[in-house]
Design a protein around this motif. Structure first.
Motif, PDB file in Angstrom:
ATOM      1  N   ALA A  46       0.883  -1.188   0.000  1.00  0.00           N
ATOM      2  CA  ALA A  46       0.000   0.000   0.000  1.00  0.00           C
ATOM      3  C   ALA A  46       0.910   1.225   0.000  1.00  0.00           C
ATOM      4  N   GLY A  47       0.780   2.058  -1.024  1.00  0.00           N
ATOM      5  CA  GLY A  47       1.669   3.216  -1.062  1.00  0.00           C
ATOM      6  C   GLY A  47       1.458   4.089  -2.278  1.00  0.00           C
ATOM      7  N   LYS A  48       2.446   4.941  -2.546  1.00  0.00           N
ATOM      8  CA  LYS A  48       2.377   5.901  -3.638  1.00  0.00           C
ATOM      9  C   LYS A  48       2.469   5.199  -4.997  1.00  0.00           C
ATOM     10  N   PRO A  49       1.986   5.870  -6.047  1.00  0.00           N
ATOM     11  CA  PRO A  49       2.153   5.293  -7.383  1.00  0.00           C
ATOM     12  C   PRO A  49       3.619   4.984  -7.701  1.00  0.00           C
ATOM     13  N   ALA A  50       4.531   5.833  -7.216  1.00  0.00           N
ATOM     14  CA  ALA A  50       5.958   5.627  -7.482  1.00  0.00           C
ATOM     15  C   ALA A  50       6.451   4.291  -6.940  1.00  0.00           C
ATOM     16  N   LEU A  51       5.870   3.829  -5.831  1.00  0.00           N
ATOM     17  CA  LEU A  51       6.266   2.539  -5.256  1.00  0.00           C
ATOM     18  C   LEU A  51       5.959   1.417  -6.224  1.00  0.00           C
ATOM     19  N   PHE A  52       4.789   1.446  -6.843  1.00  0.00           N
ATOM     20  CA  PHE A  52       4.391   0.374  -7.767  1.00  0.00           C
ATOM     21  C   PHE A  52       5.167   0.455  -9.088  1.00  0.00           C
ATOM     22  N   GLU A  53       5.533   1.664  -9.487  1.00  0.00           N
ATOM     23  CA  GLU A  53       6.372   1.805 -10.680  1.00  0.00           C
ATOM     24  C   GLU A  53       7.737   1.163 -10.436  1.00  0.00           C
ATOM     25  N   GLU A  54       8.263   1.326  -9.213  1.00  0.00           N
ATOM     26  CA  GLU A  54       9.543   0.699  -8.856  1.00  0.00           C
ATOM     27  C   GLU A  54       9.422  -0.820  -8.832  1.00  0.00           C
ATOM     28  N   LEU A  55       8.231  -1.306  -8.443  1.00  0.00           N
ATOM     29  CA  LEU A  55       8.000  -2.754  -8.398  1.00  0.00           C
ATOM     30  C   LEU A  55       7.796  -3.335  -9.796  1.00  0.00           C
ATOM     31  N   GLY A  56       7.663  -2.450 -10.815  1.00  0.00           N
ATOM     32  CA  GLY A  56       7.514  -2.915 -12.193  1.00  0.00           C
ATOM     33  C   GLY A  56       6.079  -3.087 -12.616  1.00  0.00           C
ATOM     34  N   VAL A  57       5.129  -2.562 -11.831  1.00  0.00           N
ATOM     35  CA  VAL A  57       3.713  -2.661 -12.191  1.00  0.00           C
ATOM     36  C   VAL A  57       3.413  -1.589 -13.237  1.00  0.00           C
ATOM     37  N   ASP A  58       2.746  -1.962 -14.315  1.00  0.00           N
ATOM     38  CA  ASP A  58       2.413  -1.026 -15.388  1.00  0.00           C
ATOM     39  C   ASP A  58       1.164  -0.224 -15.003  1.00  0.00           C
ATOM     40  N   LEU A  59       1.355   1.085 -14.838  1.00  0.00           N
ATOM     41  CA  LEU A  59       0.235   1.955 -14.436  1.00  0.00           C
ATOM     42  C   LEU A  59      -0.275   2.806 -15.595  1.00  0.00           C
ATOM     43  N   THR A  60       0.183   2.513 -16.808  1.00  0.00           N
ATOM     44  CA  THR A  60      -0.161   3.348 -17.973  1.00  0.00           C
ATOM     45  C   THR A  60      -1.674   3.515 -18.129  1.00  0.00           C
ATOM     46  N   ALA A  61      -2.414   2.436 -17.931  1.00  0.00           N
ATOM     47  CA  ALA A  61      -3.874   2.487 -18.131  1.00  0.00           C
ATOM     48  C   ALA A  61      -4.567   3.386 -17.108  1.00  0.00           C
ATOM     49  N   TYR A  62      -3.861   3.686 -16.020  1.00  0.00           N
ATOM     50  CA  TYR A  62      -4.500   4.453 -14.944  1.00  0.00           C
ATOM     51  C   TYR A  62      -3.922   5.873 -14.798  1.00  0.00           C
ATOM     52  N   LYS A  63      -2.973   6.249 -15.702  1.00  0.00           N
ATOM     53  CA  LYS A  63      -2.267   7.529 -15.568  1.00  0.00           C
ATOM     54  C   LYS A  63      -3.235   8.708 -15.518  1.00  0.00           C
ATOM     55  N   GLU A  64      -4.181   8.763 -16.453  1.00  0.00           N
ATOM     56  CA  GLU A  64      -5.106   9.897 -16.518  1.00  0.00           C
ATOM     57  C   GLU A  64      -5.946   9.959 -15.250  1.00  0.00           C
ATOM     58  N   GLN A  65      -6.426   8.818 -14.781  1.00  0.00           N
ATOM     59  CA  GLN A  65      -7.256   8.763 -13.574  1.00  0.00           C
ATOM     60  C   GLN A  65      -6.454   9.219 -12.340  1.00  0.00           C
ATOM     61  N   ILE A  66      -5.191   8.760 -12.277  1.00  0.00           N
ATOM     62  CA  ILE A  66      -4.329   9.150 -11.157  1.00  0.00           C
ATOM     63  C   ILE A  66      -4.087  10.657 -11.159  1.00  0.00           C
ATOM     64  N   GLN A  67      -3.762  11.220 -12.338  1.00  0.00           N
ATOM     65  CA  GLN A  67      -3.493  12.657 -12.442  1.00  0.00           C
ATOM     66  C   GLN A  67      -4.733  13.484 -12.104  1.00  0.00           C
ATOM     67  N   ALA A  68      -5.900  13.011 -12.565  1.00  0.00           N
ATOM     68  CA  ALA A  68      -7.148  13.743 -12.295  1.00  0.00           C
ATOM     69  C   ALA A  68      -7.434  13.785 -10.791  1.00  0.00           C
ATOM     70  N   LEU A  69      -7.249  12.659 -10.120  1.00  0.00           N
ATOM     71  CA  LEU A  69      -7.491  12.609  -8.671  1.00  0.00           C
ATOM     72  C   LEU A  69      -6.490  13.473  -7.914  1.00  0.00           C
ATOM     73  N   GLN A  70      -5.230  13.440  -8.342  1.00  0.00           N
ATOM     74  CA  GLN A  70      -4.206  14.237  -7.665  1.00  0.00           C
ATOM     75  C   GLN A  70      -4.413  15.727  -7.894  1.00  0.00           C
ATOM     76  N   SER A  71      -4.873  16.107  -9.088  1.00  0.00           N
ATOM     77  CA  SER A  71      -5.096  17.526  -9.388  1.00  0.00           C
ATOM     78  C   SER A  71      -6.234  18.111  -8.557  1.00  0.00           C
ATOM     79  N   GLU A  72      -7.099  17.230  -8.060  1.00  0.00           N
ATOM     80  CA  GLU A  72      -8.207  17.681  -7.215  1.00  0.00           C
ATOM     81  C   GLU A  72      -7.825  17.720  -5.737  1.00  0.00           C
ATOM     82  N   GLY A  73      -6.528  17.528  -5.467  1.00  0.00           N
ATOM     83  CA  GLY A  73      -6.063  17.656  -4.095  1.00  0.00           C
ATOM     84  C   GLY A  73      -6.054  16.370  -3.307  1.00  0.00           C
ATOM     85  N   ASN A  74      -6.192  15.232  -3.987  1.00  0.00           N
ATOM     86  CA  ASN A  74      -6.177  13.945  -3.294  1.00  0.00           C
ATOM     87  C   ASN A  74      -4.767  13.371  -3.208  1.00  0.00           C
TER      88      ASN A  74
END
Length: 708
Positions: free
Chosen positions: A483-511
């Protein structure tokens, strides 16, 4: 200056409550009289609070009280521990005023009957003596101490009227003056007592727990660390921390909050608040003289002693005005008769009228009573204004800058949304709770609280480990989960490409995003965000209604978060991505735009910005000594509920001060103009002076009744 001097000597001074002072010239005369005593090293008499601080050697309390009585006032020493209002039982002034009035009426009625004119004159003379005894005594000590107060001017006027045979005028002058004095004194004492009466809210005794028994003990004999028990419906006698029990506590006298606050183990409670239900065991944390309510009263009385700029100006004006008019009165008495422009008696009478009109009582009293009333009202409603200067400044602010975290928002992250990707919401939360259960991080705690609220239990886990700055991991059912930041899963080699837009949208709203998953895939995402305080939106709306349109937010968060919070709260402008030092520059930028800026923060982290602003306002003063000591204005509750009231009462106070000053000046000018055509009588001159002073006091007292 009196307030500043008072603060300098307060540590070694004995404090006395002085009754009978109804204008600042009385305080000055008493101060000069006490300074003339060899044993007195230093003394400050403050009219606004009715207090005298005295540093002396060798004098007993009784001797000091007698010296104060010589000057025409009554005094009582205040215990530094209790600091409670001294009971005032001296009714001599009332009795003498009644006797004077009865004799005046008897003489007046006698003049229309067959009673001897000599007897009528004697009745008037007795009316002058009975009603004028105390003012004359005060006048004697004022002259002795080289002061010119209203007692001197009125005494000269009454004696002068008697010398030229105007016995009815002289008796009327004395009676009106004594009645006016009594009414003024009672009104001013009521204003001063509005704060002191808060002390009565805390009970004088408490139930102290000793073993299994309870003993009733005076609060002054209870030390820090003692355990007291407060039963349902009882008032809390001392500040402390709840050791055992739960209860709903009404702490309106301290914080101004209208809704009771639920208290449980570990929560702070304040003396003077009411335990509405549930029994509480409380560990005492402060002695009776150090409780929040005692410190509020102490700080408010200190604040009332500090002169506002308007008051300082009026006092300087009065100091010049009185001797100038006195010289004019002497000139009126002497010069016209020398040039045969009338009789000595005629011009002597006009000179006496001018003497009475010379009393600047209404003008001098116009500002301090309004300030005492406004500061007192604010304190009773959970707002501590640290002096007249800050009250006046609050009345002219044109922009308010708010720190975001902990001021507009709760300052505590909460789960805003759970997004399930492969597992169910319950599964995502159960795994996240299991991983975060051993962490004290605020985001971890927010996830645990959310899971608890939804009755989701943790799973059996092992090999718990924190990944510094990125998250945490644990083994559940032989599978390692993270359980952690997106950067943690990128280091683990998990592909987050499909979720990039959703992640950015949530973060831009202050989450802040916490991703839950394994080293191969993600199960879901938890969005955590700081939430807007419930009271924030309505408070900002009321601030705008009070006429302040420039509502600014200062935050270290990104622009997306700032924009979202600004939209939710009604903030008109924001500065984002600020370092702590940048907040100071933001405040300066507003000031360069010509704004009078108030900064609202927590009183600790925002100290530089609070100090830079024209007015520093701290929140949550009831729980932090730092805020109570450092800010210009303190909101005792940890929310903005009372900020609109602070602005409104400050502006109303400025309006009333202006009304009082103009009314006082106009009355004086009218009285001066009416003297020379002979339309003003001596008793009308007295009525205009004492009446104007009383109207000014009553006008100021309207501030006491102003409600949020």
């Amino acid at each position: 200056m009196a307030g500043d001097a008072a603060s300098l000597i307060s540590s070694q001074a004995v404090v006395y409550r002085v009754h009978g002072m109804d204008c600042s010239s009385c305080a000055k005369s008493l101060e000069k009289h006490m300074k003339s005593l060899p044993a007195v090293k230093d003394v400050v008499v403050n009219f606004s609070t009715g207090k005298m601080q005295l540093v002396q050697e060798g004098l007993e309390d009784e001797a000091i009280v007698k010296e104060v009585a010589k000057a025409g006032y009554t005094a009582m020493s205040l215990s530094k521990r209790a600091n409670k209002q001294a009971a005032h039982t001296d009714r001599t002034g009332e009795r003498l005023a009644i006797i004077s009035g009865v004799l005046l009426v008897a003489g007046f009625l006698g003049s229309y009957t067959s009673v001897s004119p000599m007897l009528v004159t004697i009745l008037y003379a007795l009316a002058i003596i009975s009603g004028g005894y105390r003012p004359a005594r005060s006048a004697f000590y004022a002259i002795k101490s080289k002061s010119l107060d209203m007692n001197v001017l009125m005494s000269v006027a009454a004696i002068g009227a008697a010398l030229i045979g105007e016995w009815l005028e002289g008796a009327t002058v004395v009676w009106l003056f004594s009645i006016g004095n009594l009414l003024q004194t009672k009104s001013i004492e009521k204003t001063r007592d509005s704060i002191r009466n808060l002390m009565d809210l805390a009970p004088p005794e408490a139930w102290v727990k000793q073993g299994d028994s309870l003993t009733r003990v005076s609060v002054e004999d209870i030390g820090v660390g003692a355990v007291i028990v407060v039963k349902p419906g009882e008032k809390i006698p001392l500040d402390g921390i709840v050791l055992q029990g739960t209860g709903s506590v009404n702490q309106a006298p301290i914080t101004g909050e209208s809704i009771p606050v639920d208290k449980m183990t570990g929560d702070s409670v304040f003396a003077g608040s009411v335990n509405e239900n549930g029994s509480l065991e409380i560990k005492v944390t402060k002695l009776v003289e150090d409780t929040a309510i005692a410190r509020i009263i102490h700080l408010v009385e200190e604040a009332q002693e500090k002169k506002a700029p308007t008051q300082a100006f009026v006092d300087k004006f009065a100091a010049i005005y009185t001797p100038v008019v006195l010289i004019m009165a002497l000139a009126v008495i002497v010069i016209p008769p020398l040039f045969s422009w009338g009789t000595w008696g005629e011009w002597f009478y006009k000179g006496l009228e001018l003497l009475v009109v010379a009393c600047p009582c209404a003008l001098v009293i116009s500002t301090p009573v309004a300030i005492v009333s406004a500061i007192g009202n604010a304190a009773r409603n959970g707002v501590l204004i640290k002096g007249g200067t800050f009250l006046e400044r609050a009345g002219v602010i044109s922009a308010i800058a708010f720190d975001k975290t902990g001021t507009l928002t709760e300052g505590k992250p909460q789960v805003a949304e759970v997004i399930e990707i492969q597992g169910s919401e319950q599964e995502v939360l159960a795994i996240a709770k299991t991983i975060e259960e051993r962490s004290s991080h605020p985001i971890a705690q927010a996830i645990i609280q959310y899971a608890d609220a939804h009755n989701i239990a943790a799973l059996a886990g092992e090999d718990f480990q924190a990944i510094v700055g990125k998250g945490a991991e644990a083994t559940i059912n032989a599978q390692k989960y993270y359980a952690g930041k997106p950067a943690l899963f990128e280091e683990l080699g998990v592909d987050l490409t499909a979720y990039k837009e959703q992640i950015q949208a949530l973060q831009s709203e202050g989450n802040t995003l916490v991703i839950v998953g394994t080293s191969q895939a993600i199960l879901g995402m938890i969005a955590v965000a700081d939430t807007i305080r419930e009271i924030t939106v309505s408070a900002i709306s009321k601030i705008k209604a009070a006429g302040i349109d420039e509502i600014v937010m200062l935050t270290g968060d990104n622009s997306g978060t700032a924009q979202k919070v600004a939209k939710q709260t009604g903030v008109s402008r924001y500065f984002a991505e600020l370092m702590p030092g940048d907040k100071v520059e933001a405040v300066k930028a507003l000031q360069k735009e010509g704004k009078v800026v108030a900064m609202v923060g927590d009183g600790i982290n925002d100290a530089p910005a609070l100090a830079t602003a024209d007015l520093g306002i701290a929140m949550g003063g009831a729980g932090t000594d730092t805020a109570m000591e450092t800010a210009d204005i303190v909101l005792m509750a940890d929310n903005l509920e009372k900020l609109p009231h602070t602005i409104n009462i400050s502006r109303r106070a400025l309006q009333i001060i202006k009304q009082n000053i103009w009314f006082s000046i106009i009355i004086k000018l009218v009285a001066l103009v009416l003297i020379f055509p002979g339309w003003l009588t001596l008793w009308l001159a007295v009525l205009s002076d004492t009446g104007a002073a009383l109207i000014v006091i009553l006008n100021s007292m309207r501030l006491l009744r102003m409600k949020p």
